[in-house]
Motif scaffolding. Structure first.
Motif, short mmCIF file in Angstrom:
data_model
loop_
_atom_site.label_atom_id
_atom_site.label_comp_id
_atom_site.label_asym_id
_atom_site.label_seq_id
_atom_site.Cartn_x
_atom_site.Cartn_y
_atom_site.Cartn_z
N GLU A 130 -0.67 9.34 4.62
CA GLU A 130 0.40 9.87 5.10
C GLU A 130 1.67 9.73 4.16
O GLU A 130 1.69 8.79 3.38
N THR A 131 2.55 10.73 4.06
CA THR A 131 3.65 11.01 3.42
C THR A 131 4.89 10.82 4.15
O THR A 131 5.04 11.40 5.31
N ARG A 132 6.05 10.16 3.58
CA ARG A 132 7.44 10.37 3.91
C ARG A 132 8.31 10.73 3.05
O ARG A 132 8.34 10.02 1.93
N VAL B 259 13.11 10.44 -2.63
CA VAL B 259 11.84 10.32 -3.35
C VAL B 259 10.69 10.48 -2.04
O VAL B 259 11.11 10.24 -0.85
N THR B 260 9.51 10.96 -2.33
CA THR B 260 8.39 11.01 -1.54
C THR B 260 7.56 9.80 -1.42
O THR B 260 6.98 9.72 -2.82
N LEU B 261 7.29 8.99 -0.39
CA LEU B 261 6.20 7.87 -0.52
C LEU B 261 4.96 8.20 0.37
O LEU B 261 4.99 9.12 1.14
N ARG B 262 3.89 7.71 -0.26
CA ARG B 262 2.59 7.99 0.40
C ARG B 262 1.77 6.46 0.79
O ARG B 262 1.88 5.56 -0.13
N ASP B 263 1.45 6.52 1.92
CA ASP B 263 0.49 5.32 2.33
C ASP B 263 -0.76 5.44 1.67
O ASP B 263 -1.41 6.39 2.04
N THR B 264 -1.25 4.63 0.86
CA THR B 264 -2.39 4.69 0.20
C THR B 264 -3.65 4.58 0.83
O THR B 264 -4.56 4.85 0.45
N ARG C 197 0.76 -1.13 0.17
CA ARG C 197 0.13 0.05 -0.11
C ARG C 197 0.84 1.46 0.24
O ARG C 197 0.55 2.14 0.82
N THR C 198 1.98 1.33 -1.07
CA THR C 198 2.81 2.59 -0.92
C THR C 198 3.07 2.77 -2.20
O THR C 198 3.26 2.19 -3.28
N GLU C 199 3.28 4.19 -2.39
CA GLU C 199 3.33 4.62 -3.89
C GLU C 199 4.24 6.03 -3.91
O GLU C 199 4.39 6.37 -2.72
N VAL C 200 4.84 6.07 -5.02
CA VAL C 200 5.82 7.31 -4.94
C VAL C 200 5.29 8.41 -5.44
O VAL C 200 4.43 8.39 -6.74
N VAL C 201 5.12 9.56 -4.75
CA VAL C 201 4.21 10.70 -5.18
C VAL C 201 5.34 11.85 -5.59
O VAL C 201 4.37 12.90 -5.74
N GLY C 202 6.59 11.72 -5.47
CA GLY C 202 7.45 12.91 -5.59
C GLY C 202 8.93 12.44 -5.68
O GLY C 202 9.26 11.44 -5.14
N GLY C 203 9.65 13.02 -6.26
CA GLY C 203 11.02 13.10 -6.27
C GLY C 203 11.82 14.20 -6.33
O GLY C 203 11.32 15.24 -7.00
#
Length: 552
Positions: free
Chosen positions: A451-453, A442-447, A427-433
């Motif tokens: 939450e992002t980290r 890279v920025t990851l988001r919990d779908t 349940r994780t996707e890349v939403v930025g770099g």
């Protein structure tokens, strides 16, 4: 330059003398036969040949030798002469070991002892291997040097093209003394990379892939204007079609815009392909298929992009980007698919500079001791995770689903579970770099929670979705809503034939809406996305090509 060497090694003096005698009798006028009585002595001889700058065409090693068996010797010899063809001498009792060696050292042939008469059992094997080696050696440029920056996307593109086409080269950083000297000698600056310097001193500044292909001996121009069969795309389906078409007497040309193998050629290990119980790398499988197609007489054109397909009555005309064309009675479309681009902000400009689409095996050693992030939950992503785990400190596999079971083979899931350095993030996707000269985070988001980290990394490899290479077919053949080519029964659902179809019969199973044009592999709508099925469809397409030609 001395004649290329054929090296034989066997600890049995009688066998050693016999094989050297038989080889010298047939090939002594063109090749130098080097004989050794132990693996250690053979490796010493190979090191000496390497230092002298000489070539080795074939390595023949006995399986049962003390201290180091034949498979271990061939594995060590590959580091010195990777292009040499490899033969294992074995007794019938050791046949299983020889078969395993096909995967361990990419063995070309195993030869049962005794090999008499050599005219039937030895010479035909060596003739074929020497022919294959000569074809490779004729185009190889061992001293080809590529000068560039570590995080330069154009430099990466040149290196990737050469590596995937099995062209040996040496990578030189532009800020190293040798790189600076080469740039100065060529009259360019570090801003003009990549610089490719050939063995004869010719400099290519920021060459296109077509420039590189022509320089290293890859064919780019068709030898004829008209063929029985044109195959577009040299992935597994295209290679399968080329092998079967050429072997059955069709004048066949295979056209590839990048490198043979397609996505499968980038795979570090394919373990569920029939006949390779220990797996086989995509490059090994591709190289074997390419050599097989060439041996049967197929032409292979590299770095050529087809931009249109036209129906010219009894011919099918394919036009290239440079305006030239080639025509044929029939066409097999095997252009495959490409990975979808990540829509995350900041990543587009970092492509080739830390963000890569597909597995780039040549980059794996550079990841040593670092964290690698891989996006995707199918087999290609899993194979890449296993491969990079041998180098990286930790491999993070990012998937949108809850687990891997929906999209990945169970054998691969089990492998990943046994490797402590691979961590699966559901349940994780890349939403930025972001990054300056290269990817830095890279920025990851919990779908599930939103939450992002942010995580620090210079390595992101993407294996998501699949987009077919079919835009150039717009208006020529029918495609589905996603761009995949419709064939056979998919064209006649509802009892209607495709628009413009003038023949009294329905389209054959793999035939498109243009008669005589077939689709095979991943580019075909509703196809099974597996290497084995792609090869099978390539072969099936050729049988339908014969049926089409016979009816004309």
């Amino acid at each position: 330059m001395p004649n290329p060497a054929i090296l034989t090694v066997d600890d049995d003096p009688a066998v050693s003398r016999a094989v050297a005698r038989d080889i010298r009798r047939r090939y002594g006028d063109r090749y130098r036969v080097v004989r050794a009585d132990s693996a250690e002595a053979a490796l010493d001889a190979l090191r000496e040949l390497k230092l002298r700058g000489e070539q080795v065409a074939v390595l023949i090693a006995d399986y049962r030798m003390p201290q180091m068996n034949g498979i271990e010797f061939l594995e060590a010899a590959m580091d010195l002469f990777p292009a040499a063809r490899r033969v294992l001498l074995t007794a019938y009792a050791d046949t299983d070991a020889a078969i395993n060696a096909i995967n361990v050292v990419d063995l070309d042939h195993y030869l049962l002892k005794p090999w008499h008469p050599p005219e039937e059992k030895l010479y035909p094997v060596l003739d074929q291997l020497l022919e294959a080696w000569t074809a490779t050696a004729a185009t190889a440029t061992p001293e080809l040097r590529v000068v560039g920056h570590r995080w330069s996307a154009p430099s990466f593109k040149a290196r990737d093209f050469l590596a995937r086409n099995l062209v040996p080269f040496r990578w030189v950083l532009a800020d190293e003394p040798e790189g600076a000297e080469l740039l100065t000698a060529a009259g360019v600056t570090a801003n003009d990379v990549p610089l490719v310097v050939t063995a004869d001193g010719k400099s290519l500044v920021q060459p296109t892939t077509a420039d590189l292909a022509a320089q290293v001996g890859l064919a780019t121009t068709p030898a004829a204007d008209f063929y029985d069969l044109v195959v577009v795309g040299a992935g597994p389906a295209g290679l399968g079609a080329a092998v079967y078409g050429a072997s059955e007497g069709l004048r066949t040309v295979l056209i590839e815009r990048r490198a043979t193998g397609g996505q499968a050629g980038q795979s570090s290990r394919i373990e569920n392909y029939l006949g390779f119980p220990d797996g086989v790398s995509g490059l090994q499988l591709t190289d074997r298929a390419r050599r097989q197609a060439l041996r049967f007489g197929a032409e292979l054109l590299s770095a050529r992009e087809v931009v249109s397909l036209e129906d010219a009555g009894g011919a099918r005309v394919l036009r290239f980007a440079d305006g030239s064309s080639v025509a044929a009675h029939t066409v097999v479309l095997a252009t495959g698919v490409s990975y979808r681009m990540l829509p995350a902000p900041g990543l587009a400009e970092l492509t080739g500079r830390g963000c890569f689409y597909g597995s780039v095996a040549s980059e794996a050693p550079s990841c040593k001791g670092e964290d690698v992030y891989i996006v995707g939950g199918a087999n290609s992503a899993g194979q890449a995770a296993v491969h990079f785990s041998r180098y990286a400190r930790r491999v993070h596999l990012l998937i949108r689903g809850d687990d891997l079971t929906r999209s990945m083979s169970s054998y691969l899931i089990d492998q990943i579970a046994r490797i402590d350095t691979i961590e699966v993030h559901p349940r994780t996707e890349v939403v930025g770099g972001a990054g300056q000269e290269h990817l830095e985070e890279v920025t990851l988001r919990d779908t599930r929670t939103g939450e992002t980290r942010r995580v620090d990394t210079s390595w992101l490899f993407v294996f998501i979705g699949a987009e077919p290479h079919t835009d150039w077919l717009d208006g020529a053949v029918a495609r589905d809503g996603r761009g995949f080519v419709l064939t056979g029964p998919d064209l006649t659902r509802g009892g209607r034939r495709p628009a413009g179809w003038a023949l009294p019969r329905d389209p054959y199973h793999l035939e498109s809406s243009m008669p005589g044009v077939f689709a095979a592999g991943d580019v075909r709508a509703e196809s099974v996305k597996r290497v084995a099925s792609a090869v099978g469809e390539g072969a099936m397409a050729v049988s339908l090509v014969h049926r089409y030609l016979e009816a004309q």
